[in-house]
Design a protein around this motif. Structure first.
Motif, PDB file in Angstrom:
ATOM      1  N   TRP A  14       0.829  -1.210   0.000  1.00 35.99           N
ATOM      2  CA  TRP A  14       0.000   0.000   0.000  1.00 35.99           C
ATOM      3  C   TRP A  14       0.863   1.260   0.000  1.00 35.99           C
ATOM      4  N   GLU A  15       2.064   1.194   0.586  1.00 34.24           N
ATOM      5  CA  GLU A  15       2.965   2.346   0.510  1.00 34.24           C
ATOM      6  C   GLU A  15       3.406   2.586  -0.930  1.00 34.24           C
ATOM      7  N   ARG A  16       3.747   1.492  -1.653  1.00 33.31           N
ATOM      8  CA  ARG A  16       4.138   1.635  -3.055  1.00 33.31           C
ATOM      9  C   ARG A  16       2.965   2.097  -3.912  1.00 33.31           C
ATOM     10  N   ASN A  17       1.764   1.627  -3.556  1.00 29.07           N
ATOM     11  CA  ASN A  17       0.577   2.059  -4.299  1.00 29.07           C
ATOM     12  C   ASN A  17       0.308   3.542  -4.082  1.00 29.07           C
ATOM     13  N   LYS A  18       0.543   4.010  -2.844  1.00 24.93           N
ATOM     14  CA  LYS A  18       0.321   5.422  -2.540  1.00 24.93           C
ATOM     15  C   LYS A  18       1.325   6.308  -3.269  1.00 24.93           C
ATOM     16  N   LYS A  19       2.572   5.828  -3.365  1.00 24.21           N
ATOM     17  CA  LYS A  19       3.593   6.603  -4.067  1.00 24.21           C
ATOM     18  C   LYS A  19       3.301   6.714  -5.559  1.00 24.21           C
ATOM     19  N   THR A  20       2.632   5.706  -6.128  1.00 15.31           N
ATOM     20  CA  THR A  20       2.308   5.717  -7.564  1.00 15.31           C
ATOM     21  C   THR A  20       0.918   6.280  -7.840  1.00 15.31           C
ATOM     22  N   SER A  21       0.319   6.896  -6.826  1.00 15.13           N
ATOM     23  CA  SER A  21      -1.015   7.512  -6.961  1.00 15.13           C
ATOM     24  C   SER A  21      -2.083   6.498  -7.381  1.00 15.13           C
ATOM     25  N   GLY A  22      -1.994   5.308  -6.828  1.00 18.35           N
ATOM     26  CA  GLY A  22      -2.995   4.278  -7.093  1.00 18.35           C
ATOM     27  C   GLY A  22      -2.768   3.479  -8.351  1.00 18.35           C
ATOM     28  N   TYR A  23      -1.677   3.740  -9.093  1.00 22.53           N
ATOM     29  CA  TYR A  23      -1.430   3.022 -10.355  1.00 22.53           C
ATOM     30  C   TYR A  23      -1.197   1.532 -10.129  1.00 22.53           C
ATOM     31  N   LEU A  24      -0.485   1.163  -9.044  1.00 19.99           N
ATOM     32  CA  LEU A  24      -0.179  -0.246  -8.781  1.00 19.99           C
ATOM     33  C   LEU A  24      -1.461  -1.046  -8.544  1.00 19.99           C
ATOM     34  N   LEU A  25      -2.385  -0.475  -7.781  1.00 16.96           N
ATOM     35  CA  LEU A  25      -3.649  -1.173  -7.515  1.00 16.96           C
ATOM     36  C   LEU A  25      -4.467  -1.323  -8.799  1.00 16.96           C
ATOM     37  N   LYS A  26      -4.529  -0.256  -9.606  1.00 16.18           N
ATOM     38  CA  LYS A  26      -5.275  -0.317 -10.866  1.00 16.18           C
ATOM     39  C   LYS A  26      -4.690  -1.380 -11.810  1.00 16.18           C
ATOM     40  N   LYS A  27      -3.355  -1.451 -11.844  1.00 16.36           N
ATOM     41  CA  LYS A  27      -2.710  -2.435 -12.700  1.00 16.36           C
ATOM     42  C   LYS A  27      -3.032  -3.858 -12.253  1.00 16.36           C
ATOM     43  N   ASP A  28      -2.988  -4.101 -10.925  1.00 14.83           N
ATOM     44  CA  ASP A  28      -3.286  -5.439 -10.415  1.00 14.83           C
ATOM     45  C   ASP A  28      -4.749  -5.811 -10.657  1.00 14.83           C
TER      46      ASP A  28
END
Length: 334
Positions: A14-28
């Protein structure tokens, strides 16, 4: 992985997702949706292919009363193997299997030999009217064989080469009812699907660098030796693929077999006659005036169909590796 490590991984995600402005979660989420859609598509395709086969297997072990029992759907209530014994009897299965194996194997080998030579010639050599002859190959793929059935029938019914037979014997030769016409057609690249094999082999050879042949020529190899020792080993995948196609299509062919091989018992021909033989068996042997019911006839036909394709399934299990390799390595270069 213990509970503490899982918590650290969760917090890190979630820290990495927050740094990418939610891009990591959207990609997954997109990857998950793609996997779910792919799963249902593959499952649907496998079901469409395998369900009819499983249905035939289930019916083949059912007694006649199970076919008309609404409570019996897939699992037989009265399990029986009598259907296989009847189908084997009506098709003269083992002797017919031997004939079919011999004819299919020899025809497939002959077709692949001549089509490999023709495909290599189209890929590597220049000769007069090359484009015209290749257009004829394409026409052999496109035009259905039924359009020339009448001419083929007359040609082999009154077979004669340059009038020699009529001149020496006073009559033409009837080649129908024997294997010879089909061997002649296969040797002349006019057998079942030969145009497709020539096209596939030609496309494969066109993708092999010409430098390999040039190096062989420099080392003293002639054209024939280069083809046998250099090009043919590299073409093993596509030759395997075309051989399997030829063998399977000849195994299940009924058009050419019925036209030329009427006196030779083959599985594809015997399967077409199984319904009529079952009806005669019920009338003349079991003394049932009404003959076989529609459902029971379809049951015996399904059983015979499984017995016809079973050797092909065994062949595919042993040859699937070479078959997949050939399809992945065959190019479409024009």
């Amino acid at each position: 992985m213990n509970k503490e490590q899982m918590q650290k991984k969760y917090i890190s995600y979630w820290e990495r997702n927050k740094k990418t402005s939610g891009y990591l979660l959207k990609k997954d989420i997109k990857n998950l949706i793609y996997r779910i859609i792919r799963f249902f598509l593959l499952f649907g395709m496998c079901f469409l292919i395998l369900q009819p086969i499983f249905n035939k297997i289930s019916i083949s072990f059912m007694a006649e009363e199970d076919l008309y029992n609404a409570m019996v759907i897939s699992v037989p209530e009265h399990f029986t193997s009598a259907n296989y014994l009847l189908a084997a009897q009506f098709m003269s299965y083992f002797s017919t299997l031997r004939n079919t194996l011999l004819v299919s194997l020899t025809i497939a080998v002959l077709q692949i030999i001549v089509c490999t030579v023709a495909g290599y010639g189209f890929a590597r050599f220049e000769f007069p009217f090359k484009k015209f002859w290749f257009a004829c190959v394409m026409l052999a793929i496109i035009i259905p064989p039924q359009t020339i059935s009448s001419s083929l029938h007359l040609h082999f019914r009154y077979f004669d080469i340059l009038g020699i037979a009529n001149l020496t014997m006073g009559h033409t030769i009837n080649l129908r009812g024997s294997v010879l016409p089909y061997y002649l057609m296969s040797a002349g690249c006019m057998g079942l699907k030969n145009g497709l094999y020539i096209y596939m082999i030609r496309q494969f050879f066109r993708n092999i660098p010409k430098e390999m042949e040039e190096a062989a020529y420099v080392d003293g190899c002639g054209t024939f030796k280069t083809f046998i020792r250099i090009m043919l080993p590299d073409a093993k995948p596509i030759v395997t693929s075309c051989f399997l196609f030829s063998f399977v299509w000849q195994w299940t062919d009924s058009f050419y077999s019925k036209m030329f091989l009427g006196n030779v018992k083959l599985l594809s021909i015997q399967l077409q006659q199984i319904g009529e033989k079952l009806s005669n068996y019920m009338i003349y042997t079991l003394n049932q005036a009404t003959g076989a019911s529609v459902g029971y006839t379809e049951c015996i036909i399904s059983t015979g169909t499984l017995m016809v394709i079973f050797p092909l399934l065994i062949l595919y299990l042993f040859a699937q590796k070479g078959f997949v390799e050939s399809l992945s390595s065959t190019g479409i270069k024009m």
